[in-house]
Design a protein around this motif. Structure first.
Motif, PDB file in Angstrom:
ATOM      1  N   ASP A  64       0.850  -1.183   0.000  1.00 22.17           N
ATOM      2  CA  ASP A  64       0.000   0.000   0.000  1.00 22.17           C
ATOM      3  C   ASP A  64       0.890   1.238   0.000  1.00 22.17           C
ATOM      4  O   ASP A  64       1.902   1.288   0.699  1.00 22.17           O
ATOM      5  N   ALA A  65       0.513   2.257  -0.783  1.00 27.11           N
ATOM      6  CA  ALA A  65       1.312   3.481  -0.863  1.00 27.11           C
ATOM      7  C   ALA A  65       1.451   4.169   0.492  1.00 27.11           C
ATOM      8  O   ALA A  65       2.418   4.904   0.717  1.00 27.11           O
ATOM      9  N   GLU A  66       0.515   3.934   1.401  1.00 26.99           N
ATOM     10  CA  GLU A  66       0.616   4.522   2.734  1.00 26.99           C
ATOM     11  C   GLU A  66       1.718   3.865   3.564  1.00 26.99           C
ATOM     12  O   GLU A  66       2.154   4.419   4.576  1.00 26.99           O
ATOM     13  N   ASP A  67       2.188   2.695   3.144  1.00 23.92           N
ATOM     14  CA  ASP A  67       3.178   1.939   3.917  1.00 23.92           C
ATOM     15  C   ASP A  67       4.584   1.971   3.307  1.00 23.92           C
ATOM     16  O   ASP A  67       5.472   1.246   3.754  1.00 23.92           O
ATOM     17  N   LEU A  68       4.801   2.781   2.292  1.00 25.37           N
ATOM     18  CA  LEU A  68       6.058   2.747   1.548  1.00 25.37           C
ATOM     19  C   LEU A  68       7.284   2.993   2.423  1.00 25.37           C
ATOM     20  O   LEU A  68       8.261   2.238   2.366  1.00 25.37           O
ATOM     21  N   VAL A  69       7.250   4.044   3.219  1.00 20.98           N
ATOM     22  CA  VAL A  69       8.419   4.373   4.034  1.00 20.98           C
ATOM     23  C   VAL A  69       8.619   3.356   5.144  1.00 20.98           C
ATOM     24  O   VAL A  69       9.742   2.965   5.451  1.00 20.98           O
ATOM     25  N   ARG A  70       7.517   2.895   5.737  1.00 18.02           N
ATOM     26  CA  ARG A  70       7.634   1.866   6.769  1.00 18.02           C
ATOM     27  C   ARG A  70       8.297   0.611   6.208  1.00 18.02           C
ATOM     28  O   ARG A  70       9.075  -0.048   6.902  1.00 18.02           O
ATOM     29  N   ARG A  71       8.001   0.306   4.973  1.00 14.26           N
ATOM     30  CA  ARG A  71       8.520  -0.926   4.380  1.00 14.26           C
ATOM     31  C   ARG A  71       9.923  -0.768   3.803  1.00 14.26           C
ATOM     32  O   ARG A  71      10.764  -1.652   3.963  1.00 14.26           O
ATOM     33  N   TYR A  72      10.168   0.342   3.121  1.00 14.52           N
ATOM     34  CA  TYR A  72      11.429   0.470   2.372  1.00 14.52           C
ATOM     35  C   TYR A  72      12.408   1.474   2.968  1.00 14.52           C
ATOM     36  O   TYR A  72      13.584   1.492   2.563  1.00 14.52           O
ATOM     37  N   GLY A  73      11.953   2.296   3.907  1.00 12.11           N
ATOM     38  CA  GLY A  73      12.857   3.262   4.514  1.00 12.11           C
ATOM     39  C   GLY A  73      12.926   4.551   3.719  1.00 12.11           C
ATOM     40  O   GLY A  73      12.312   4.705   2.668  1.00 12.11           O
ATOM     41  N   THR A  74      13.699   5.497   4.232  1.00  8.87           N
ATOM     42  CA  THR A  74      13.830   6.801   3.592  1.00  8.87           C
ATOM     43  C   THR A  74      15.099   6.864   2.747  1.00  8.87           C
ATOM     44  O   THR A  74      16.082   6.169   3.008  1.00  8.87           O
ATOM     45  N   TRP A  92      -3.962  11.583   0.760  1.00  6.35           N
ATOM     46  CA  TRP A  92      -2.969  12.053  -0.210  1.00  6.35           C
ATOM     47  C   TRP A  92      -1.747  12.659   0.469  1.00  6.35           C
ATOM     48  O   TRP A  92      -0.625  12.550  -0.047  1.00  6.35           O
ATOM     49  N   ARG A  93      -1.942  13.286   1.622  1.00  5.19           N
ATOM     50  CA  ARG A  93      -0.795  13.887   2.311  1.00  5.19           C
ATOM     51  C   ARG A  93       0.239  12.832   2.713  1.00  5.19           C
ATOM     52  O   ARG A  93       1.445  13.009   2.506  1.00  5.19           O
ATOM     53  N   LEU A  94      -0.217  11.740   3.295  1.00  4.54           N
ATOM     54  CA  LEU A  94       0.700  10.683   3.718  1.00  4.54           C
ATOM     55  C   LEU A  94       1.394  10.055   2.515  1.00  4.54           C
ATOM     56  O   LEU A  94       2.605   9.837   2.533  1.00  4.54           O
ATOM     57  N   ILE A  96       1.950  11.297  -0.531  1.00  2.88           N
ATOM     58  CA  ILE A  96       2.906  12.216  -1.146  1.00  2.88           C
ATOM     59  C   ILE A  96       4.129  12.397  -0.266  1.00  2.88           C
ATOM     60  O   ILE A  96       5.262  12.453  -0.754  1.00  2.88           O
ATOM     61  N   SER A  97       3.928  12.464   1.040  1.00  2.91           N
ATOM     62  CA  SER A  97       5.069  12.521   1.956  1.00  2.91           C
ATOM     63  C   SER A  97       5.962  11.302   1.775  1.00  2.91           C
ATOM     64  O   SER A  97       7.200  11.407   1.748  1.00  2.91           O
ATOM     65  N   ASN A  98       5.362  10.135   1.631  1.00  3.32           N
ATOM     66  CA  ASN A  98       6.140   8.913   1.419  1.00  3.32           C
ATOM     67  C   ASN A  98       6.939   8.975   0.126  1.00  3.32           C
ATOM     68  O   ASN A  98       8.108   8.561   0.085  1.00  3.32           O
ATOM     69  N   LEU A  99       6.329   9.469  -0.941  1.00  3.07           N
ATOM     70  CA  LEU A  99       7.040   9.578  -2.213  1.00  3.07           C
ATOM     71  C   LEU A  99       8.268  10.471  -2.075  1.00  3.07           C
ATOM     72  O   LEU A  99       9.353  10.147  -2.581  1.00  3.07           O
ATOM     73  N   LYS A 100       8.104  11.600  -1.403  1.00  3.65           N
ATOM     74  CA  LYS A 100       9.230  12.518  -1.200  1.00  3.65           C
ATOM     75  C   LYS A 100      10.320  11.877  -0.347  1.00  3.65           C
ATOM     76  O   LYS A 100      11.518  12.010  -0.645  1.00  3.65           O
ATOM     77  N   ARG A 101       9.911  11.192   0.692  1.00  2.00           N
ATOM     78  CA  ARG A 101      10.887  10.639   1.642  1.00  2.00           C
ATOM     79  C   ARG A 101      11.598   9.406   1.100  1.00  2.00           C
ATOM     80  O   ARG A 101      12.700   9.077   1.548  1.00  2.00           O
ATOM     81  N   LEU A 102      11.000   8.728   0.123  1.00  4.99           N
ATOM     82  CA  LEU A 102      11.700   7.624  -0.529  1.00  4.99           C
ATOM     83  C   LEU A 102      12.929   8.105  -1.299  1.00  4.99           C
ATOM     84  O   LEU A 102      13.906   7.360  -1.474  1.00  4.99           O
ATOM     85  N   LEU A 103      12.878   9.350  -1.775  1.00  5.35           N
ATOM     86  CA  LEU A 103      13.924   9.877  -2.646  1.00  5.35           C
ATOM     87  C   LEU A 103      15.222  10.146  -1.914  1.00  5.35           C
ATOM     88  O   LEU A 103      15.240  10.761  -0.846  1.00  5.35           O
ATOM     89  N   ALA A 104      16.314   9.743  -2.542  1.00  7.00           N
ATOM     90  CA  ALA A 104      17.643  10.147  -2.083  1.00  7.00           C
ATOM     91  C   ALA A 104      17.892  11.586  -2.527  1.00  7.00           C
ATOM     92  O   ALA A 104      17.182  12.126  -3.385  1.00  7.00           O
ATOM     93  N   ALA A 105      18.913  12.208  -1.960  1.00  2.00           N
ATOM     94  CA  ALA A 105      19.258  13.576  -2.347  1.00  2.00           C
ATOM     95  C   ALA A 105      19.523  13.646  -3.843  1.00  2.00           C
ATOM     96  O   ALA A 105      20.192  12.779  -4.415  1.00  2.00           O
ATOM     97  N   ASP A 106      18.966  14.653  -4.485  1.00  7.33           N
ATOM     98  CA  ASP A 106      19.049  14.877  -5.926  1.00  7.33           C
ATOM     99  C   ASP A 106      18.269  13.838  -6.720  1.00  7.33           C
ATOM    100  O   ASP A 106      18.389  13.759  -7.944  1.00  7.33           O
ATOM    101  N   GLY A 107      17.455  13.037  -6.039  1.00 10.76           N
ATOM    102  CA  GLY A 107      16.627  12.054  -6.725  1.00 10.76           C
ATOM    103  C   GLY A 107      15.491  12.716  -7.493  1.00 10.76           C
ATOM    104  O   GLY A 107      15.083  13.843  -7.199  1.00 10.76           O
ATOM    105  N   VAL A 108      14.979  12.000  -8.482  1.00 12.29           N
ATOM    106  CA  VAL A 108      13.956  12.531  -9.380  1.00 12.29           C
ATOM    107  C   VAL A 108      12.598  11.893  -9.082  1.00 12.29           C
ATOM    108  O   VAL A 108      12.481  10.668  -8.971  1.00 12.29           O
TER     109      VAL A 108
END
Length: 224
Positions: A64-74, A92-94, A96-108
């Motif tokens: 689930d997209a709501e669980d992305l960071v819990r599962r894969y980390g930042t 949507w807030r959670l 989108i926050s997960n999408l941003k936090r999945l990204l490494a620095a300078d990630g796209v």
């Protein structure tokens, strides 16, 4: 999911420099009507992980997209792709926050989603419509590389990079157009959502057994 315009946008904004040797995750990867995966993989990313809420073509792991960071980390991916998903997630807030936090620095981050005027399309629900100004506010904490509208039907496309000095935007005051309430709201309450689900079920039943006059009344109730 990825319609022809989404495919064209992804191909225009993801290239060898962006993809080769990079860690890629696609959120909402189930191939229903097209996918960027074959395009991306020709540039030989270090890894490509497709995740979706249910199994299917193009899905490597169910999450689930709501669980992305819990599962894969930042900061675990260099490229995050999310096409035709955000209108379907209630929180949507959670997400989108997960999408941003999945990204490494300078990630796209590459996103496509729908805007006001696009018809209701449930997978299994359809909650939100995003405009260019909404995306600009929501993603103010990223460096926006490109922000445009879908040239064919109401929709908005975004490409952005995560800055090294990333500080996440507070989106709590942002309202989006809701397909449930037919107006801009900050949050969809559980009670309002439950009422909407009940009305949708009545509409589905009504489409099979009710006369046209009753169907029209149900449609009127759904639009309130």
């Amino acid at each position: 999911m990825c319609n022809p315009a989404c495919l064209a946008y992804g191909q225009a904004h993801l290239n060898a420099e962006t993809l080769r040797g990079r860690r890629v995750i696609e959120v909402g990867s189930r191939n229903v009507n097209g996918s960027l995966r074959s395009y991306v993989e020709q540039y030989e990313p270090a890894s490509y992980l497709g995740v979706d809420i249910e199994a299917g073509p193009g899905v490597d792991e169910v999450c689930d997209a709501e669980d992305l960071v819990r599962r894969y980390g930042t900061e675990q991916f260099d490229v995050v792709i999310c096409t035709e998903v955000l209108e379907h997630v209630r929180d949507w807030r959670l997400v989108i926050s997960n999408l941003k936090r999945l990204l490494a620095a300078d990630g796209v981050l590459l996103i496509t989603t729908r805007s006001f005027g696009f018809k209701y399309h449930a997978f299994p629900y359809d909650f939100w419509r995003y405009e260019v100004e909404d995306m600009r506010a929501i993603f103010a904490d990223l460096t926006i590389v490109d922000l445009d509208t879908d040239p064919g039907v109401p929709g908005v496309f975004l490409t952005a990079r995560r800055p090294t000095s990333f500080v996440e935007t507070d989106t709590s005051a942002i309202s989006l157009y809701s397909m449930v309430t037919r107006g801009r709201i900050r949050e969809l309450t559980s009670a309002r959502f439950a009422r909407f689900v009940s009305q949708r079920r009545a509409m589905q039943i009504g489409g099979r057994i009710f006369p046209d006059s009753v169907k029209a009344r149900i449609k009127s109730l759904l639009s309130r």
